[in-house]
Design a protein around this motif. Structure first.
Motif, mmCIF file in Angstrom:
data_model
loop_
_atom_site.group_PDB
_atom_site.id
_atom_site.type_symbol
_atom_site.label_atom_id
_atom_site.label_comp_id
_atom_site.label_asym_id
_atom_site.label_seq_id
_atom_site.Cartn_x
_atom_site.Cartn_y
_atom_site.Cartn_z
ATOM 1 N N SER B 118 0.903 -1.189 0.051
ATOM 2 C CA SER B 118 0.102 0.003 -0.099
ATOM 3 C C SER B 118 0.737 1.314 -0.036
ATOM 4 C CB SER B 118 -0.957 -0.138 1.387
ATOM 5 O OG SER B 118 -1.540 1.437 1.358
ATOM 6 N N HIS B 120 -0.421 4.135 0.684
ATOM 7 C CA HIS B 120 -1.051 5.181 1.498
ATOM 8 C C HIS B 120 -0.598 5.172 2.774
ATOM 9 C CE1 HIS B 120 -3.564 6.179 -2.014
ATOM 10 N NE2 HIS B 120 -3.522 4.871 -2.208
ATOM 11 N N ASP B 122 -0.210 5.219 6.551
ATOM 12 C CA ASP B 122 -0.533 4.788 8.100
ATOM 13 C C ASP B 122 0.739 5.178 9.044
ATOM 14 O OD1 ASP B 122 0.667 2.278 8.339
ATOM 15 O OD2 ASP B 122 -1.049 1.394 7.613
ATOM 16 N N TYR B 357 -7.172 2.536 13.429
ATOM 17 C CA TYR B 357 -7.893 3.124 12.622
ATOM 18 C C TYR B 357 -7.007 3.559 11.384
ATOM 19 C CZ TYR B 357 -5.635 7.550 13.563
ATOM 20 O OH TYR B 357 -4.729 8.537 13.713
ATOM 21 N N GLY B 358 -7.501 3.996 10.241
ATOM 22 C CA GLY B 358 -6.867 4.600 9.080
ATOM 23 C C GLY B 358 -5.592 3.700 8.528
ATOM 24 N N ARG B 362 -7.114 4.185 4.731
ATOM 25 C CA ARG B 362 -8.407 4.261 4.978
ATOM 26 C C ARG B 362 -8.853 5.635 5.544
ATOM 27 N NH1 ARG B 362 -12.224 -0.058 5.923
ATOM 28 N NH2 ARG B 362 -10.925 -0.922 4.050
ATOM 29 N N GLU B 363 -9.821 6.216 4.835
ATOM 30 C CA GLU B 363 -10.288 7.687 4.879
ATOM 31 C C GLU B 363 -11.061 7.500 6.658
ATOM 32 O OE1 GLU B 363 -13.348 11.040 3.407
ATOM 33 O OE2 GLU B 363 -13.459 9.088 2.465
ATOM 34 N N ASP B 368 -16.193 7.876 12.652
ATOM 35 C CA ASP B 368 -15.510 6.769 13.249
ATOM 36 C C ASP B 368 -15.019 7.046 14.642
ATOM 37 O OD1 ASP B 368 -15.417 5.364 10.701
ATOM 38 O OD2 ASP B 368 -13.858 6.554 10.043
ATOM 39 N N GLN B 394 -13.620 1.181 11.708
ATOM 40 C CA GLN B 394 -13.958 0.855 10.127
ATOM 41 C C GLN B 394 -13.534 -0.330 9.544
ATOM 42 O OE1 GLN B 394 -10.397 3.290 9.913
ATOM 43 N NE2 GLN B 394 -11.761 4.970 9.160
ATOM 44 N N VAL B 395 -14.083 -1.454 10.153
ATOM 45 C CA VAL B 395 -13.429 -2.551 9.474
ATOM 46 C C VAL B 395 -14.973 -3.505 9.025
ATOM 47 C CG1 VAL B 395 -13.395 -4.022 11.452
ATOM 48 C CG2 VAL B 395 -11.821 -4.601 9.666
#
Lengths: 342, 397
Positions: B118, B120, B122, B357-358, B362-363, B368, B394-395
């Protein structure tokens, strides 16, 4: 190996001021093995440098025996980061020097030379990427590989410089396999293929050759590489007083050709033995390797590898002379030591 | 007096601007998303001769950190930047850098670790650095990233420890915000000029040869680490000092942590990085509903401001630790364990629960964090029960 002759003590060499001019860059008191080939190589190299020198060293025998906190054997600025980064480290120090000088932060007029040392583990294998990249970037430094053909600092495992058939702890001699299965990698050729100003192979028993090569190397700006065979008394298992004899034998049997390459284009073989000794003599002198004498097919492979490489070098030399002639370059002048230049 | 101007910049552009103003001697660069364009912006400054910096385009992040170590030991002011797997690749050398006590600035444009791959955001990458004896600052937005880089340069050189400035990949690195930029002279005066004697033993001081990177046997290794331990504790004061000095030029007073409506808060959420804005919005929503809630942001992550967090939590009933990384250790996220230590030291030891989270970009939405506060309150009041300290927000289960 019948007649044994002790080699000159390094301290004697160092005090021979006409030859070396004084203090040893690597002070006595380090912890290398008796008969180790590394200290003469390091001192031969550094004594040939006549400017202040910053040294970087890969992890390995040289490093763990010369900088043992809280003492050091280094009489010159010295850094060790790890096994695989030495090319990046020496290149960055040289770049830092360049920037700081340009900015006026460092005002000394005198130039500094940058020299790196690594074993074959830190050079052929784990450090190769970093070295190749530093060389490609064109930093101004000399990299010297002390090649003892195995990972000696961890107790002798195979490296890509280990010759075919040799015993190592990761390539033992057993019923199904006899030592290392693959021939050694030719790193000197690979470095020459980078097209850098100067590449050479050398042997510690001809220290005048190393001195000349280091001075020649430093006459070029940019990356330089010298590969020096370093017989290892501990793992090759020969008597400590035979180190230089082994080195000499490696050259006399054509196992380790002594040559130099300029710009990856012009080749010169520096030592051409008048009478080539059989490879078996060199193999027999090393208990790590002599078992292969019982396997003619392996000896044949070794013989073939050595002959083919030697022939290739002679052809490259001839070709270089022709190339130089075509280009209007004086071939002999090209290889002269800086002090002997016209 | 400092001149300021407000410009619309992405996080990466703001970071490149700080790098230009500081005029580092050396920048070791290797591309990895979402850091790539940062060094691309900076390369433009180099190409146009706007900086004296020499860029070393290395063969990988491991070499990038090695180059920083070599150049910093030489006496140069150095920076590099990376993200996610790139940080993982350089970890070995992070320990070398701090063990040698070298000032180096590393920008971590936070990214998830593979697998699955990924690119993105975290914080898993930064968590690889948490025990490495690097000072670590987290930034909420481009403005803080810009300020942190300037302050970090000075902190690192005063403390003789390397420093990481974290800002969230894409969320901060690629989002355009208004950023207040100081004038070049003010920044350069603040960090001071290049000088190899900023460090006690520069390699390039050729008249005083020094040995860097010696081996230490069992008779000395412990003492070496103990010196590092003792000096790392001094970092708190140095950070505070530099924060105070920076307040004079930037009119913004930073602290190890940032508290939002915590004075009378019964329930407090804690996060790091860009999600803090969302967390503050959630606090406002809940305050409107009459709930006494607050939020804390961790700015100084290493050394961890354990006393300050303990003090800030001393009156709370419950704490929700919001972790943007998992530790996979059966306990909880990395931040959760740090906060748990602070809770142990706080007066009333509030109830504490952990939410992950995130991950992998993940937005993060208000709903949340609303869910997290709700769950925290129910757990604390005994309305709901738990069989573990940590759960994922958020899962899709």
């Amino acid at each position: 190996m019948a007649k044994k002759r002790p080699i000159a003590l390094l301290s004697e060499l160092a005090s021979h001021k006409e030859t070396f001019g004084g203090d040893m860059p690597l002070a006595p008191g380090h912890r290398m093995c008796i008969g180790c080939g590394i200290p003469p190589i390091v001192n031969e190299v550094l004594l040939a440098v006549d400017k202040p020198t910053v040294v970087a060293t890969a992890t390995g025998c040289l490093e763990v025996t010369t900088g043992v906190y809280p003492v050091t054997a280094w009489n010159t600025p010295w850094i060790h980061v790890n096994f695989q980064s030495t090319g990046a480290v020496i290149g960055a120090i040289e770049t830092a020097y360049k920037v700081l000088k340009k900015k006026g932060v460092i005002k000394d007029d005198e130039d500094i030379e940058f020299v790196a040392f690594g074993g074959d583990g830190g050079t052929y294998d784990i450090g190769f990427q970093s070295l190749s990249a530093a060389v490609e970037r064109g930093h101004n430094f000399l990299y010297v590989c002390y090649n003892n053909e195995g990972y000696q600092n961890t107790g002798y495992q195979k490296s890509s410089a280990t010759p075919i058939g040799a015993y190592t702890k990761t390539t033992p001699v057993g019923k199904a396999r006899v030592g290392k299965q693959e021939p050694r990698k030719d790193l000197t050729m690979i470095m020459a293929s980078h097209g850098i100003p100067y590449v050479a192979q050398a042997s510690p028993h001809v220290f005048r050759d190393i001195t000349k090569k280091v001075r020649k190397a430093l006459s070029f700006k940019g990356p330089k590489f010298i590969n020096v065979l370093q017989p290892c008394t501990l793992s090759w298992r020969f008597s400590p007083e035979d180190t230089m004899r082994l080195a000499k034998l490696a050259v006399e049997t054509l196992y380790w050709p002594v040559y130099e390459v300029i710009n990856g284009r012009y080749w010169k073989v520096n030592i051409k033995p008048k009478r080539v000794k059989p490879i078996e003599e060199y193999i027999a002198a090393q208990p790590r390797w002599k078992h292969v004498l019982k396997y003619p097919e392996i000896v044949e492979k070794i013989q073939k590898e050595v002959e083919e490489k030697w022939n290739l070098l002679l052809h490259l030399e001839e070709m270089s002379k022709k190339l130089a002639e075509d280009e209007g370059i004086d071939y002999e002048e090209l290889f002269k030591a800086p002090e002997d230049k016209k | 007096m400092a001149q300021k101007k407000v410009i619309a910049l992405t996080g990466n552009q703001a970071a490149a601007e700080a790098m230009r103003q500081i005029n580092f001697d050396i920048a070791a660069v290797y591309p990895i998303s979402p850091q790539t364009e940062l060094m691309g912006f900076f390369a433009e400054y180099v190409a146009n001769g706007e900086v004296d910096t020499e860029m070393i385009a290395v063969d990988g992040e491991h070499s990038a950190m090695a180059a920083c170590i070599g150049a910093a030991a030489a006496g140069a002011r150095v920076i590099t930047a990376s993200a996610g797997p790139g940080i993982a690749y350089m970890v070995e050398n992070l320990y070398v850098a701090s063990g040698m006590r070298l000032p180096i600035v590393l920008l971590d444009v936070n990214r998830a670790l593979s697998a699955p791959l990924s690119i993105h955001c975290d914080h898993a990458d930064s968590m690889l650095t948490r025990d490495s004896s690097w000072i670590s600052l987290f930034s909420e937005n481009a403005q803080e990233a810009y300020h942190n880089i300037i302050m970090a340069t000075k902190i690192s050189e005063k403390a003789l420890f390397p420093i990481i400035v974290n800002y969230d990949g894409y969320i901060v690195s690629h989002s355009i915000e208004d950023v207040e930029i100081l004038d070049d002279e003010t920044v350069r005066n603040f960090v001071g000029p290049s000088d190899i004697h900023r460090i006690p033993y520069p390699l390039l001081d050729i008249k005083k040869p020094v040995t860097y990177g010696a081996t230490a046997q069992p008779d000395y290794y412990t003492e070496c680490k103990y010196q590092q331990h003792v000096d790392f504790l001094k970092v708190y004061d140095i950070v505070r000092e530099v924060f105070d000095e920076f307040a004079e030029i930037a009119d913004v007073k930073y602290d190890f942590i940032e508290e939002y409506k915590t004075d009378d808060a019964e329930y407090i959420g804690i996060s790091m990085g860009s999600s803090f804005g969302t967390l503050k919005d959630v606090v406002d929503i809940l305050r409107e509903q009459g709930k006494k809630v607050g939020a804390i942001k961790i700015r100084l992550f290493r050394p961890f401001p354990v006393k300050e967090v303990a003090e800030a939590l001393s009156k709370a009933k419950g704490v929700a630790v919001l972790d943007r990384a998992d530790s996979f250790d059966g306990i909880g996220g990395p931040l959760f364990k740090d906060i748990s230590t602070a809770v142990m030291m706080s007066q009333n030891r509030p109830f504490i629960h952990n939410f992950i989270y995130g991950l992998g970009g993940r937005e993060v939405k208000e709903e949340d964090f609303l869910k997290a506060f709700d769950r925290l309150e129910r757990l604390e009041k005994g309305i709901e029960t738990r069989d573990r300290f940590v759960e994922y927000l958020q899962v899709r289960e």
